[in-house]
Design a protein around this motif. Structure first.
Motif, PDB file in Angstrom:
ATOM      1  N   PHE A 271       0.818  -1.211   0.000  1.00 12.40           N
ATOM      2  CA  PHE A 271       0.000   0.000   0.000  1.00 12.40           C
ATOM      3  C   PHE A 271       0.855   1.266   0.000  1.00 12.40           C
ATOM      4  N   GLU A 272       2.183   1.091  -0.014  1.00 10.94           N
ATOM      5  CA  GLU A 272       3.069   2.246  -0.078  1.00 10.94           C
ATOM      6  C   GLU A 272       3.286   2.643  -1.535  1.00 10.94           C
ATOM      7  N   PRO A 273       3.418   3.947  -1.824  1.00  9.25           N
ATOM      8  CA  PRO A 273       3.630   4.382  -3.216  1.00  9.25           C
ATOM      9  C   PRO A 273       4.887   3.760  -3.824  1.00  9.25           C
ATOM     10  N   LEU A 274       4.763   3.389  -5.101  1.00  7.89           N
ATOM     11  CA  LEU A 274       5.872   2.868  -5.916  1.00  7.89           C
ATOM     12  C   LEU A 274       6.362   1.507  -5.463  1.00  7.89           C
ATOM     13  N   GLU A 275       5.581   0.788  -4.657  1.00  4.90           N
ATOM     14  CA  GLU A 275       5.994  -0.541  -4.204  1.00  4.90           C
ATOM     15  C   GLU A 275       5.140  -1.620  -4.855  1.00  4.90           C
ATOM     16  N   GLY A 276       4.728  -1.401  -6.090  1.00  5.99           N
ATOM     17  CA  GLY A 276       3.860  -2.355  -6.766  1.00  5.99           C
ATOM     18  C   GLY A 276       4.521  -3.688  -7.019  1.00  5.99           C
ATOM     19  N   LYS A 277       3.709  -4.738  -7.087  1.00  4.60           N
ATOM     20  CA  LYS A 277       4.209  -6.097  -7.320  1.00  4.60           C
ATOM     21  C   LYS A 277       4.476  -6.360  -8.788  1.00  4.60           C
ATOM     22  N   PHE A 278       3.703  -5.705  -9.681  1.00  5.07           N
ATOM     23  CA  PHE A 278       3.755  -6.050 -11.091  1.00  5.07           C
ATOM     24  C   PHE A 278       4.676  -5.109 -11.850  1.00  5.07           C
ATOM     25  N   ALA A 279       5.472  -5.709 -12.787  1.00  2.27           N
ATOM     26  CA  ALA A 279       6.486  -4.947 -13.507  1.00  2.27           C
ATOM     27  C   ALA A 279       5.885  -3.831 -14.346  1.00  2.27           C
ATOM     28  N   GLU A 280       4.686  -4.051 -14.926  1.00  2.30           N
ATOM     29  CA  GLU A 280       4.141  -3.058 -15.845  1.00  2.30           C
ATOM     30  C   GLU A 280       3.324  -1.994 -15.139  1.00  2.30           C
ATOM     31  N   GLY A 281       3.192  -2.076 -13.825  1.00  2.98           N
ATOM     32  CA  GLY A 281       2.392  -1.097 -13.105  1.00  2.98           C
ATOM     33  C   GLY A 281       3.196   0.101 -12.637  1.00  2.98           C
ATOM     34  N   THR A 282       2.474   1.109 -12.111  1.00  3.73           N
ATOM     35  CA  THR A 282       3.150   2.302 -11.588  1.00  3.73           C
ATOM     36  C   THR A 282       3.510   2.152 -10.124  1.00  3.73           C
ATOM     37  N   GLY A 283       2.884   1.195  -9.428  1.00  2.00           N
ATOM     38  CA  GLY A 283       3.059   1.137  -7.987  1.00  2.00           C
ATOM     39  C   GLY A 283       2.165   2.132  -7.262  1.00  2.00           C
ATOM     40  N   MET A 284       1.184   2.719  -7.984  1.00  2.00           N
ATOM     41  CA  MET A 284       0.296   3.719  -7.398  1.00  2.00           C
ATOM     42  C   MET A 284      -1.133   3.209  -7.216  1.00  2.00           C
ATOM     43  N   GLY A 285      -1.472   2.065  -7.782  1.00  2.00           N
ATOM     44  CA  GLY A 285      -2.848   1.584  -7.742  1.00  2.00           C
ATOM     45  C   GLY A 285      -3.383   1.385  -6.339  1.00  2.00           C
ATOM     46  N   LEU A 286      -2.707   0.569  -5.527  1.00  2.00           N
ATOM     47  CA  LEU A 286      -3.189   0.311  -4.169  1.00  2.00           C
ATOM     48  C   LEU A 286      -3.082   1.541  -3.270  1.00  2.00           C
ATOM     49  N   PRO A 287      -2.023   2.359  -3.384  1.00  3.87           N
ATOM     50  CA  PRO A 287      -2.029   3.604  -2.609  1.00  3.87           C
ATOM     51  C   PRO A 287      -3.218   4.502  -2.937  1.00  3.87           C
ATOM     52  N   ILE A 288      -3.641   4.539  -4.205  1.00  4.58           N
ATOM     53  CA  ILE A 288      -4.817   5.325  -4.583  1.00  4.58           C
ATOM     54  C   ILE A 288      -6.065   4.749  -3.918  1.00  4.58           C
ATOM     55  N   VAL A 289      -6.184   3.418  -3.927  1.00  2.00           N
ATOM     56  CA  VAL A 289      -7.332   2.764  -3.289  1.00  2.00           C
ATOM     57  C   VAL A 289      -7.384   3.123  -1.806  1.00  2.00           C
ATOM     58  N   ARG A 290      -6.240   3.035  -1.137  1.00  2.00           N
ATOM     59  CA  ARG A 290      -6.214   3.366   0.296  1.00  2.00           C
ATOM     60  C   ARG A 290      -6.537   4.842   0.529  1.00  2.00           C
ATOM     61  N   TYR A 291      -6.002   5.702  -0.344  1.00  5.66           N
ATOM     62  CA  TYR A 291      -6.257   7.140  -0.234  1.00  5.66           C
ATOM     63  C   TYR A 291      -7.763   7.437  -0.301  1.00  5.66           C
ATOM     64  N   ILE A 292      -8.454   6.809  -1.252  1.00  5.54           N
ATOM     65  CA  ILE A 292      -9.894   7.036  -1.399  1.00  5.54           C
ATOM     66  C   ILE A 292     -10.640   6.498  -0.174  1.00  5.54           C
ATOM     67  N   ALA A 293     -10.265   5.290   0.275  1.00  4.15           N
ATOM     68  CA  ALA A 293     -10.937   4.697   1.433  1.00  4.15           C
ATOM     69  C   ALA A 293     -10.808   5.593   2.661  1.00  4.15           C
ATOM     70  N   GLU A 294      -9.617   6.157   2.857  1.00  2.00           N
ATOM     71  CA  GLU A 294      -9.408   7.002   4.034  1.00  2.00           C
ATOM     72  C   GLU A 294     -10.183   8.308   3.945  1.00  2.00           C
ATOM     73  N   ARG A 295     -10.470   8.778   2.726  1.00  2.00           N
ATOM     74  CA  ARG A 295     -11.305   9.975   2.581  1.00  2.00           C
ATOM     75  C   ARG A 295     -12.715   9.714   3.099  1.00  2.00           C
ATOM     76  N   TYR A 296     -13.142   8.461   3.044  1.00  2.00           N
ATOM     77  CA  TYR A 296     -14.459   8.072   3.558  1.00  2.00           C
ATOM     78  C   TYR A 296     -14.351   7.501   4.974  1.00  2.00           C
ATOM     79  N   LYS A 297     -13.259   7.813   5.675  1.00  2.00           N
ATOM     80  CA  LYS A 297     -13.036   7.334   7.054  1.00  2.00           C
ATOM     81  C   LYS A 297     -12.995   5.807   7.117  1.00  2.00           C
ATOM     82  N   GLY A 298     -12.649   5.179   5.998  1.00  2.00           N
ATOM     83  CA  GLY A 298     -12.598   3.723   5.941  1.00  2.00           C
ATOM     84  C   GLY A 298     -11.174   3.215   5.837  1.00  2.00           C
ATOM     85  N   ALA A 299     -11.018   2.025   5.250  1.00  2.00           N
ATOM     86  CA  ALA A 299      -9.695   1.396   5.163  1.00  2.00           C
ATOM     87  C   ALA A 299      -9.664   0.425   3.991  1.00  2.00           C
ATOM     88  N   ALA A 300      -8.463   0.098   3.552  1.00  2.00           N
ATOM     89  CA  ALA A 300      -8.239  -0.926   2.528  1.00  2.00           C
ATOM     90  C   ALA A 300      -7.282  -1.954   3.108  1.00  2.00           C
TER      91      ALA A 300
END
Length: 686
Positions: free
Chosen positions: A634-663
């Motif tokens: 969930f940390e930026p740029l720590e993605g598992k997949f070679a073709e990804g940016t490493g930003m996907g899961l951090p974005i998901v967590r960012y949105i969840a926290e805006r709604y006082k939630g979690a990922a």
């Protein structure tokens, strides 16, 4: 009566220690065979023969070389002493080659492959010895010292032969592809003759380097070297035949300079895959070139001329070049990982801190790797500057190179939907397409989707890229399809701007991209940013429509998708739901593609209402996530997949926290799945 002297306490070594020392780190049979090939390299072999034969159970693997071999005394003093490596104090082999092995653990590769090993070796065409080791007997011994290695005399020969029987695992086509790709770099070290022959179950495979082809097709090349004070200097720069070395390149930031990397060299070759293929006449040539460029794309790291996995292999974008390309936009002409073939060279003497891990999985010093990545990104940006200079006709130091090729001008709009539709219609009506109804339907569907949703394609793509790079309710999926988008859009532009007929070669070039482009185009229907960035009430039908379109990213022939949505109404920003689903589902698609279930994948999306809170579950039967990866994913740029940016899961967590939630990741996942994520959004269910 004299008393017997007491035995002094001393350590004894259990055979169980061989597991964590090396065998467990070499469980991939292809990686284990590669270790044996590296031993042949260190022995100054000129020819290595590898045979994998599992046509008769329990199978065998043979690695035979013509190197300097071992005398029996050397075998006893070196090979049988676990962890001892005479190579540590040396920089070169007896024949002057840079040494690869240094930990004394590579020999354990034999035990990782099979239960019985026979080693035959001799020095200078002398009488050989044969040593037999049975792994099951060794592992049951009280200690390593108490196991007797059976040694007998052999015939006069030279070199070393390692024969492994009773294989522990099956050898697959993926192992073959991995070994060929890695061995090619040993077979292509400048000034060295190292021929590798490879046969699997009777079928021979070629191990060669395609550098000559890459050099011939490159549109640009650049060479950089790090000075003693850490400053990068451009030594050579040629773009489409024009010498651009004299132009002014931007300085690297002073806080990024690293004198410990002095002497590091980076060479880059830039190409566009469709342009390279168009330069060739024959279909076979085009197919071969496309395969070569796909295999070699990326920046590989070499220490003393020897490739260091995993950097740059299998499209690994370890330096974050696609993310850099996405954030800068097309008018800067900064290329991405998929458009580059690069070699970064370091040395053991100049960079002693770059130590390769015991598992051969890169350098142990991650901070040093990050420093290398900064030099790579700076050099690629410099290549973008040179491309802009060549495009604008600038070759002298007294002329400023603009940051964009459209700087100071009215930026041109992309081709109109009518122009694109005309070009796509010409393609769909070609003889090649008319002869294949399934392909015609596929192209027609893609044409309609593209012309409806990508009328302003480059502007839209850049908008989504910028949103993804800043982490605002968007997805990184757009940049992952950049290579396919480039191929299709440039081919469309060629048809629209010329009288060329869409021939079979052009269709072949496009065909592999249409499916993903079609799914990508559909996303623009799901996420029209300006409309869906404001909070609104979403019905089940709206939610289902959005989720089903995103699940369309998965190939229906290979992946089964499931969607469950109970009766509910949500007060939410639609684009943020889209982004959560898109990032999680795209990760699932990639996880399935990298697993043994790639032909029988399964992805499940389930919405649950818990009072006023919403839980979104996404599960798949892909490659799974290790606990070490789960801790940082969930940390930026720590993605598992070679073709990804490493930003996907951090974005998901960012949105969840805006709604006082979690990922979070669900441990254990639901039955039948390898990975399951849950995202909780508070107070959104009406």
């Amino acid at each position: 009566m004299s008393s017997r002297p007491k035995a002094k306490p001393h350590f004894r070594v259990s055979p169980a220690v061989l597991g964590p020392l090396g065998i467990e780190q070499l469980q991939d049979p292809a990686l284990a065979v590669l270790e044996l090939i590296k031993n042949s390299w260190d022995a100054d072999a000129k020819r290595v023969k590898i045979v994998v034969d599992q046509r008769k159970a329990p199978g065998k693997i043979l690695v035979n070389d013509d190197g300097h071999g071992m005398a029996l005394a050397e075998f006893k003093e070196r090979w049988l002493v676990i962890g001892a490596s005479y190579k540590r104090a040396l920089e070169k082999s007896e024949g002057g080659r840079p040494l690869i092995g240094e930990k004394g653990l590579g020999r354990l590769a034999s035990f990782a492959l099979g239960n019985t090993i026979t080693i035959q070796s001799a020095r200078e065409s002398g009488r050989s010895f044969l040593a037999d080791v049975n792994w099951e007997e060794l592992s049951s011994a009280a200690s390593l010292e108490e196991y007797e290695v059976k040694i007998r005399r052999g015939a006069v020969t030279n070199g070393t032969r390692v024969e492994i029987h009773d294989l522990k695992g099956a050898w697959s086509s993926d192992h073959t592809e991995f070994l060929v790709a890695h061995a090619e770099f040993l077979a292509s070290v400048p000034g060295e003759r190292f021929h590798i022959s490879f046969k699997v179950d009777g079928k021979a495979y070629r191990v060669k380097h395609a550098l000559a082809t890459i050099n011939r097709l490159a549109e640009g090349s650049l060479e950089m070297r790090v000075a003693p004070d850490g400053t990068p200097t451009i030594r050579k720069c040629v773009i489409n035949g024009a010498d651009e070395k004299r132009i002014v390149f931007r300085d690297m930031k002073s806080d990024e300079l690293d004198p410990t990397l002095a002497g590091t060299r980076l060479s880059l070759k830039f190409f566009r895959r469709d342009e390279a293929a168009r330069r060739l006449s024959g279909v076979l040539q085009r197919n071969e070139v496309t395969e070569v460029l796909e295999r070699y794309q990326g920046i590989r790291v070499f220490r003393d001329g020897i490739n260091v996995p995993p950097y740059g292999l299998n499209r690994d974008d370890w330096a974050g070049l696609e993310q850099q390309r996405t954030s800068t936009g097309g008018p800067t002409l900064v290329p991405g990982n998929s458009q580059l073939v690069g070699e970064l060279h370091v040395s053991k003497r100049a960079q002693p801190h770059l130590v390769i891990t015991a598992g051969r999985s890169g350098f142990a010093d991650q901070a040093a790797v990050n420093a290398l990545a900064k030099y790579v990104r700076w050099t690629v940006r410099a290549l973008g500057t040179a491309r802009r200079a060549e495009h604008l006709g600038i070759s002298e130091a007294n002329v400023r190179v603009p940051a964009r090729i459209d700087e100071g001008k009215d930026r041109p709009r992309t081709a109109s939907p009518q122009t694109i539709r005309a070009a796509l219609t010409a393609i769909s009506r070609s003889e090649v397409v008319r002869a294949n109804p399934a392909l015609r339907k596929k192209l027609e569907d893609a044409s309609q989707a593209i012309t409806e949703t990508l009328g302003q394609s480059e502007e839209s793509l850049r908008l989504y890229a910028q949103l993804a790079s800043t982490g605002i309710a968007a997805t990184s999926f757009s940049h992952e399809l950049r290579a396919e988008f480039d191929v299709v859009s440039e081919a469309i532009a060629e048809v629209a701007a010329s009288s060329r007929k869409p021939d079979k070669e052009l269709i072949d070039l496009l065909s592999t991209s249409w499916g993903r482009i079609l799914a990508f185009a559909a996303l623009f229907k799901v996420v029209p940013v300006k409309i869906r960035r404001h909070r609104k009430t979403m019905s089940v039908s709206e939610l289902r429509s959005s989720a089903e379109t995103i699940l369309g990213l998965a190939s229906p022939d290979k992946v089964t998708t499931e969607l469950t949505i109970p009766a509910m109404r949500l007060s939410i920003v639609p684009a943020e739901v889209d982004s959560i689903l898109l990032n999680l589902v795209s990760n699932s698609v990639k996880a399935v593609a990298e697993s043994t279930n790639r032909e029988s994948g399964r992805i499940r999306v389930r919405f649950e209402a818990h009072g006023n809170d919403l839980a979104i579950h996404v599960a798949d039967n892909g490659c799974g996530i290790s606990r070490s990866v789960a801790q940082i994913m969930f940390e930026p740029l720590e993605g598992k997949f070679a073709e990804g940016t490493g930003m996907g899961l951090p974005i998901v967590r960012y949105i969840a926290e805006r709604y006082k939630g979690a990922a979070a990741i669900v441990r254990p996942p639901a039955s039948g799945f390898a990975t399951e994520f849950v995202v909780t959004l508070r107070n959104v269910v009406q």
